[in-house]
Design a protein around this motif. Structure first.
Motif, PDB file in Angstrom:
ATOM      1  N   PRO A   1       0.798  -1.234   0.000  1.00  0.00           N
ATOM      2  CA  PRO A   1       0.000   0.000   0.000  1.00  0.00           C
ATOM      3  C   PRO A   1       0.829   1.283   0.000  1.00  0.00           C
ATOM      4  O   PRO A   1       0.387   2.290  -0.543  1.00  0.00           O
ATOM      5  CB  PRO A   1      -0.823  -0.110   1.283  1.00  0.00           C
ATOM      6  N   ILE A   2       2.004   1.251   0.628  1.00  0.00           N
ATOM      7  CA  ILE A   2       2.788   2.483   0.655  1.00  0.00           C
ATOM      8  C   ILE A   2       4.013   2.386  -0.241  1.00  0.00           C
ATOM      9  O   ILE A   2       4.874   3.259  -0.220  1.00  0.00           O
ATOM     10  CB  ILE A   2       3.244   2.838   2.092  1.00  0.00           C
TER      11      ILE A   2
ATOM     12  N   ASP B   1       5.917   2.483  -3.739  1.00  0.00           N
ATOM     13  CA  ASP B   1       5.732   3.074  -5.062  1.00  0.00           C
ATOM     14  C   ASP B   1       5.861   2.058  -6.191  1.00  0.00           C
ATOM     15  O   ASP B   1       5.419   2.306  -7.304  1.00  0.00           O
ATOM     16  CB  ASP B   1       6.778   4.168  -5.287  1.00  0.00           C
TER      17      ASP B   1
ATOM     18  N   HIS C   1      13.266   3.920   4.130  1.00  0.00           N
ATOM     19  CA  HIS C   1      13.465   5.285   3.585  1.00  0.00           C
ATOM     20  C   HIS C   1      14.807   5.931   3.949  1.00  0.00           C
ATOM     21  O   HIS C   1      14.885   6.920   4.643  1.00  0.00           O
ATOM     22  CB  HIS C   1      12.272   6.195   3.896  1.00  0.00           C
TER      23      HIS C   1
ATOM     24  N   ASP D   1      14.880   1.245   0.635  1.00  0.00           N
ATOM     25  CA  ASP D   1      14.169   0.549   1.694  1.00  0.00           C
ATOM     26  C   ASP D   1      14.805  -0.832   1.804  1.00  0.00           C
ATOM     27  O   ASP D   1      14.565  -1.707   0.965  1.00  0.00           O
ATOM     28  CB  ASP D   1      12.682   0.449   1.349  1.00  0.00           C
TER      29      ASP D   1
ATOM     30  N   ARG E   1      12.599  -4.158   1.759  1.00  0.00           N
ATOM     31  CA  ARG E   1      11.943  -4.645   0.543  1.00  0.00           C
ATOM     32  C   ARG E   1      12.924  -5.286  -0.432  1.00  0.00           C
ATOM     33  O   ARG E   1      12.519  -5.883  -1.419  1.00  0.00           O
ATOM     34  CB  ARG E   1      11.261  -3.479  -0.180  1.00  0.00           C
TER      35      ARG E   1
ATOM     36  N   ARG F   1       8.269   9.675  -6.142  1.00  0.00           N
ATOM     37  CA  ARG F   1       7.647   9.074  -4.971  1.00  0.00           C
ATOM     38  C   ARG F   1       6.345   9.749  -4.566  1.00  0.00           C
ATOM     39  O   ARG F   1       6.288  10.963  -4.376  1.00  0.00           O
ATOM     40  CB  ARG F   1       8.629   9.226  -3.822  1.00  0.00           C
ATOM     41  N   PHE F   2       5.331   8.960  -4.395  1.00  0.00           N
ATOM     42  CA  PHE F   2       4.033   9.378  -3.849  1.00  0.00           C
ATOM     43  C   PHE F   2       3.261  10.353  -4.736  1.00  0.00           C
ATOM     44  O   PHE F   2       2.228  10.882  -4.321  1.00  0.00           O
ATOM     45  CB  PHE F   2       4.185  10.006  -2.443  1.00  0.00           C
TER      46      PHE F   2
ATOM     47  N   ARG G   1       0.060   6.711  -8.439  1.00  0.00           N
ATOM     48  CA  ARG G   1       0.195   5.263  -8.495  1.00  0.00           C
ATOM     49  C   ARG G   1       0.404   4.916  -9.956  1.00  0.00           C
ATOM     50  O   ARG G   1      -0.233   5.479 -10.836  1.00  0.00           O
ATOM     51  CB  ARG G   1      -1.066   4.556  -7.981  1.00  0.00           C
TER      52      ARG G   1
END
Ligand code: SF4
Ligand code: SF4
Ligand code: SF4
Ligand code: SF4
Ligand code: FES
Lengths: 184, 457
Positions: free
Chosen positions: B102-103, B105, B137, B147, B150, B212-213, B216
């Motif tokens: 969900p968060i 990118d 981050h 990150d 991930r 980023r952000f 989507r």
């Protein structure tokens, strides 16, 4: 166009011809039919007058419905975490699922160490919304719910119906379960 | 070049060069095989074990990325056996993965998500109370965010800084659970091509701080184009989107593979040039800085041209599309005007390197040369018509067709930028490439071709 279709594309054995009603003298008088209709109305009137507490309709708005269940899809709200901060992480799942495309989110970096992302702004245009509940289904964070029990919205202008983040966060759930079950 | 041999994959025969990598064949023939660490620009590393296939006569499954093809080989890329192997490897990969989708990118263009949908969907056999924690981050520098949780440790990013840029900023430190990507203490990721690691990273471990952000990825629409940052003409994707009730906006450039020009990469300056392209645009005609109506502006332009006939100099920006340059030349011929495209301003030796960037910063400089356009400064003349050339010129009267707002005396008319228009460019090596129209503005700005028509009418 429709003429052509009747003659060309549909063969006669597929057409069902129905005879037209209402050609008799009695039908053309109209009065017997009106009498039948009024009879039904008066039958109910007298039945209800005799039994005023059993009437199926409600004197809204003086009287409010008491049977709204937790499954009822009312106005949306944004849920909180245990520490009262916003649960939404601005993942856009709700706005992706929304068939009316009426959820407008702008994401930003979250600085308080919970997750990394949150909505800078979050708008739902409830005039465009069809109250389908897909946004609630889609949310992976249990951050949006329609359990406020609010079913009537009023406003003086269109803008009053566009709910912003602060408004959505201020609504309380009508059925307990205040916090998001998926974000801590 | 070695001989061509036949090998069999999933009961079908393919011709392939003896001794080449099996995975290259699978990728070329679009035979589905999952992989993290292999990349055609970086070669085989064999660390992710995702690319397993069955080879007839071998007891265990083998990785396709480090297997050289031999005559008579028989490969199976599908089937219950191999899919079980892939599921198991994926399961290991996911034990400590934060599943941040969900968060994250990368969601929507993430290899891990794709492979999970293709081969995963398993109930995990390993349940741990607490996943291993790493840093999230981390700002690596050069607009790249890391990150560590991930990361699938495919080492594509470290191999990029080792093999392609030779700057060696990134490395994998620690072992087992502790293994993670990092820079040397106190050092930053710092090279002109750094942001390519974001495209290379198959998961959301490396994301672009710039993108980023903002969107989507599944909302974005993509058009094929060519970067206008220098005369190399790296092929790009323009990713753009019209949000509801808003205008068409570009959110990022990504390199598009073209082995003859840029391979898989592009430089960071070109990648970020989409910002400049959209900022500070000229949107309405100006007369000495005052806004005027478009009709009025065209009448003014016509009158000026009529008045100064035979004393006109036309100046062409070497970034315009070939079609536009040719149309301007035809127009100049009708007017009997001199044409030039001063070259000096485009030259920037400090920009040049031996990877992609070249010193000539004009995307279509080759066409200017091919058409024999004068590249010296213009002689003084009565009327100068400037088609978006970046330099400022002095003349009795001035008509400027500009994409961007800049202080300019005389008449300025707004023109569509390259993203709002289509055409061809010829790069420094003489390769001609097409750019598609990407952006459709709610209020389109006319193109040069449209203006020429209006001025002629
Ligand atoms: S209820 Fe349906 S229409 Fe309304 S915001 Fe949610 S998804 Fe959109
Ligand atoms: S409400 Fe839920 S689905 Fe919508 S953006 Fe927030 S977290 Fe995502
Ligand atoms: S890297 Fe892929 S799987 Fe992991 S959180 Fe990001 S999108 Fe999800
Ligand atoms: S950061 Fe990305 S590219 Fe680098 S090793 Fe990890 S997964 Fe691979
Ligand atoms: S792609 Fe073959 S091992 Fe990673």
């Amino acid at each position: 166009m429709s003429q052509n279709m009747r003659e060309g594309s549909i063969t006669s054995d597929r057409i069902k011809v129905t005879t037209r009603h209402g050609n008799s003298f009695k039908d053309k008088l109209y009065l017997p039919a009106i009498y039948d209709g009024v009879k039904v109305t008066f039958k109910h009137l007298f039945k209800n007058l005799n039994n005023i507490n059993e009437i199926d309709t409600m004197r809204y708005p003086e009287e409010q419905p008491q049977d709204i269940s937790s499954r009822y899809r009312g106005l949306h709200r944004l849920t909180h975490r245990a520490d009262d901060s916003i649960a939404c992480v601005a993942c856009f799942m709700c706005s992706t699922a929304c068939p009316a495309k009426c959820i407008f989110i702008e994401a930003t970096t979250r600085e308080d160490g919970k997750d990394e992302k949150m909505p800078a702004s979050f708008f739902i245009d409830t005039l465009e919304c069809v109250f389908c509940g897909y946004c609630v289904e889609a949310c992976p964070c249990d951050a949006i719910r329609m359990d406020t029990g609010i079913f009537a919205l009023t406003g003086n202008k269109r803008e009053d119906f566009v709910m912003n983040k602060e408004q959505l966060l201020s609504y309380k759930g009508a059925f307990g379960e205040e916090c998001s079950c998926a974000r801590d | 070049m070695s001989e061509m041999i036949d090998i069999i994959v999933d009961s079908q025969t393919y011709k392939v060069e003896n001794g080449s990598l099996l995975i290259d064949l699978l990728i070329r023939e679009k035979i589905k095989v999952p992989y993290f660490c292999y990349h055609e620009s970086l070669g085989a590393d064999g660390n992710c074990r995702m690319c397993m296939v069955e080879i007839e006569g071998q007891k265990r499954p083998q990785i396709a990325c480090d297997t050289l093809v031999k005559p008579g080989m028989e490969i199976r890329s599908t089937g219950a056996n191999i899919e079980k192997v892939r599921t198991n490897i994926l399961e290991l990969e996911l034990i400590n993965h934060p599943v941040d989708c969900p968060i994250c990118d990368q969601a929507g263009e993430c290899s891990l998500q794709d492979f999970y949908m293709d081969y995963g969907l398993h109930n995990t056999k390993v349940t741990i109370a607490q996943k291993v924690k790493h840093n999230k981050h981390i700002d690596l520098g050069s607009n790249v965010m890391l990150d560590q949780e991930r990361c699938v440790l495919c080492a594509r990013c470290t191999r990029f800084t080792d093999q392609i840029t030779h700057t060696h900023e990134l490395g994998i430190i620690g072992r087992g659970d502790e293994a993670r990507v990092s820079t040397m203490p106190g050092r930053k990721l710092d090279n002109p091509y750094a942001m390519n690691v974001v495209d290379l990273c198959p998961v959301g471990a490396l994301t672009s701080k710039d993108f980023r952000f903002t969107q989507r990825v599944w909302f974005l629409k993509t058009a094929n184009s060519v970067c206008h940052g220098c005369a190399k003409g790296c092929n790009i994707y323009i990713d753009h989107n019209i949000m509801k009730y808003k205008d068409d906006v570009i959110y990022r450039f990504r390199p598009r593979r073209n082995d003859a020009v840029n391979g898989f990469f592009m430089c960071d300056e070109g990648r970020l040039s989409y910002k400049e392209l959209q900022e500070n645009r000229l949107i309405s005609p100006l007369l000495n800085g005052e806004e005027i109506d478009e009709k009025e502006a065209i009448v003014k332009a016509k009158n000026l041209i009529e008045k100064c006939k035979n004393e006109i100099t036309i100046i062409i920006d070497a970034n315009l599309y070939t079609e536009e340059i040719e149309a301007i030349l035809a127009f100049a011929k009708e007017l009997g005007a001199r044409v030039c495209s001063p070259k000096e301003i485009y030259m920037d030796e400090s920009f040049q390197d031996d990877l992609l960037r070249c010193a000539n910063r004009a995307a279509n400089a080759q066409t200017i040369e091919r058409l024999g356009i004068d590249t010296n400064e213009p002689n003084p003349s009565n009327l100068i018509i400037n088609f978006n050339h970046p330099q400022d010129f002095k003349a009795t009267s001035l008509i400027s067709f500009l994409t961007h707002n800049r202080p300019c005396s005389g008449l300025s008319l707004p023109i569509a930028a390259y993203s709002e228009n289509e055409g061809t460019l010829t790069n420094i090596d003489g390769i001609t490439q097409k750019c598609e129209k990407a952006v459709y503005k709610n209020k389109p700005i006319p193109t040069i071709l449209e203006y020429l028509q209006k001025v002629r009418a």
